[in-house]
Enzyme design. Structure first.
Site, PDB file in Angstrom:
ATOM      1  N   ASP A 129       7.258  -1.774  11.555  1.00  0.00           N
ATOM      2  CA  ASP A 129       7.249  -3.006  10.781  1.00  0.00           C
ATOM      3  C   ASP A 129       8.683  -3.322  10.368  1.00  0.00           C
ATOM      4  OD1 ASP A 129       7.165  -4.824   8.458  1.00  0.00           O
ATOM      5  OD2 ASP A 129       4.988  -4.557   8.605  1.00  0.00           O
ATOM      6  N   THR A 174      -7.315 -11.302  11.928  1.00  0.00           N
ATOM      7  CA  THR A 174      -7.376 -12.303  12.999  1.00  0.00           C
ATOM      8  C   THR A 174      -6.069 -12.427  13.758  1.00  0.00           C
ATOM      9  OG1 THR A 174      -6.627 -14.131  11.592  1.00  0.00           O
ATOM     10  CG2 THR A 174      -8.986 -13.626  11.578  1.00  0.00           C
ATOM     11  N   ASP A 190       9.332  -4.099   6.566  1.00  0.00           N
ATOM     12  CA  ASP A 190       9.296  -2.907   5.732  1.00  0.00           C
ATOM     13  C   ASP A 190      10.552  -2.067   5.908  1.00  0.00           C
ATOM     14  OD1 ASP A 190       6.897  -3.402   4.488  1.00  0.00           O
ATOM     15  OD2 ASP A 190       5.698  -2.233   5.906  1.00  0.00           O
ATOM     16  N   ARG A 232       1.037 -13.135   8.974  1.00  0.00           N
ATOM     17  CA  ARG A 232      -0.060 -12.910   9.912  1.00  0.00           C
ATOM     18  C   ARG A 232      -1.232 -12.235   9.229  1.00  0.00           C
ATOM     19  NH1 ARG A 232       0.983  -8.902  14.839  1.00  0.00           N
ATOM     20  NH2 ARG A 232       0.642  -7.394  13.148  1.00  0.00           N
TER      21      ARG A 232
END
Length: 213
Positions: free
Chosen positions: A204, A112, A207, A108
């Protein structure tokens, strides 16, 4: 299991809720996080395969002949959306060791929030298989929708999506984008924040799985 609609299934077993609470904790180590993702994936794939077709077979036990049931029909594949989806693959394979594994990289754009495909490698017979698309989080739904569109172009007909945490916005977008896909999730969270992260979410997931926080 709580079926919110015919296409959204909430896997809310008490053990799932317990493990999810530890998964969310910011102090959970990467090693424990990875193990929990694997365990939760096993709970989900158990539910996602509950409609598989069976056929009778005759088995000789140490005592007598028995009529048992075995799986029939099309074979399965699991397609993780890289990289976080890799954390769910082993949980699926624990239950379905014969499943083939495809890999699909969808990242991603942080500005945007649109997905960009950067890698794809599928089994040659992917169009003949039932496919489980796995990714720990369904946020905007963009990456998942792009992954499903890619698989549809390859001829895949039966697609189920397994995530651990989903945002309402992502669910709505996914169901609107594909009229046949079914979604399995362990939690439906509150919303997306201004950065398109799920609230309260997990942070995340990639991560935390791979220790790159």
């Amino acid at each position: 299991m709580n079926q919110l609609s015919e296409r959204v299934i909430l896997v809310d077993h008490p053990m799932v809720q317990h493990k999810l609470s530890i998964l969310r904790d910011k102090n959970t180590s990467s090693g424990q996080f990875r193990q929990l993702v694997r365990e939760l994936s096993l709970f989900e794939v158990y539910e996602a395969t509950s409609d598989l077709a069976l056929e009778p077979v005759h088995v000789e036990t140490p005592v007598a002949m028995a009529t048992c049931m075995q799986l029939t029909g099309r074979k399965m594949a699991v397609v993780p959306i890289l990289r976080a989806g890799l954390g769910m693959v082993d949980g699926v394979l624990d239950l379905i060791p014969a499943a083939r594994v495809g890999h699909l990289g969808m990242e991603r754009d942080h500005d945007t929030h649109e997905p960009h495909e950067y890698y794809a490698k599928m089994p040659r017979d992917i169009a003949e298989r039932d496919v489980l698309v796995v990714d720990p989080m369904l946020a905007t739904g963009g990456s998942c929708i792009a992954a499903i569109e890619y698989l549809r172009r390859l001829g895949v007909k039966n697609i189920k999506v397994m995530v651990l945490v989903a945002a309402p916005e992502g669910i709505d977008a996914l169901l609107a984008a594909d009229g046949d896909v079914r979604l399995y999730t362990c939690a439906i969270d509150e919303c997306l924040n201004e950065d398109a992260y799920i609230v309260p979410g997990l942070g995340d997931a990639g991560d935390r799985i791979f220790g790159t926080v």
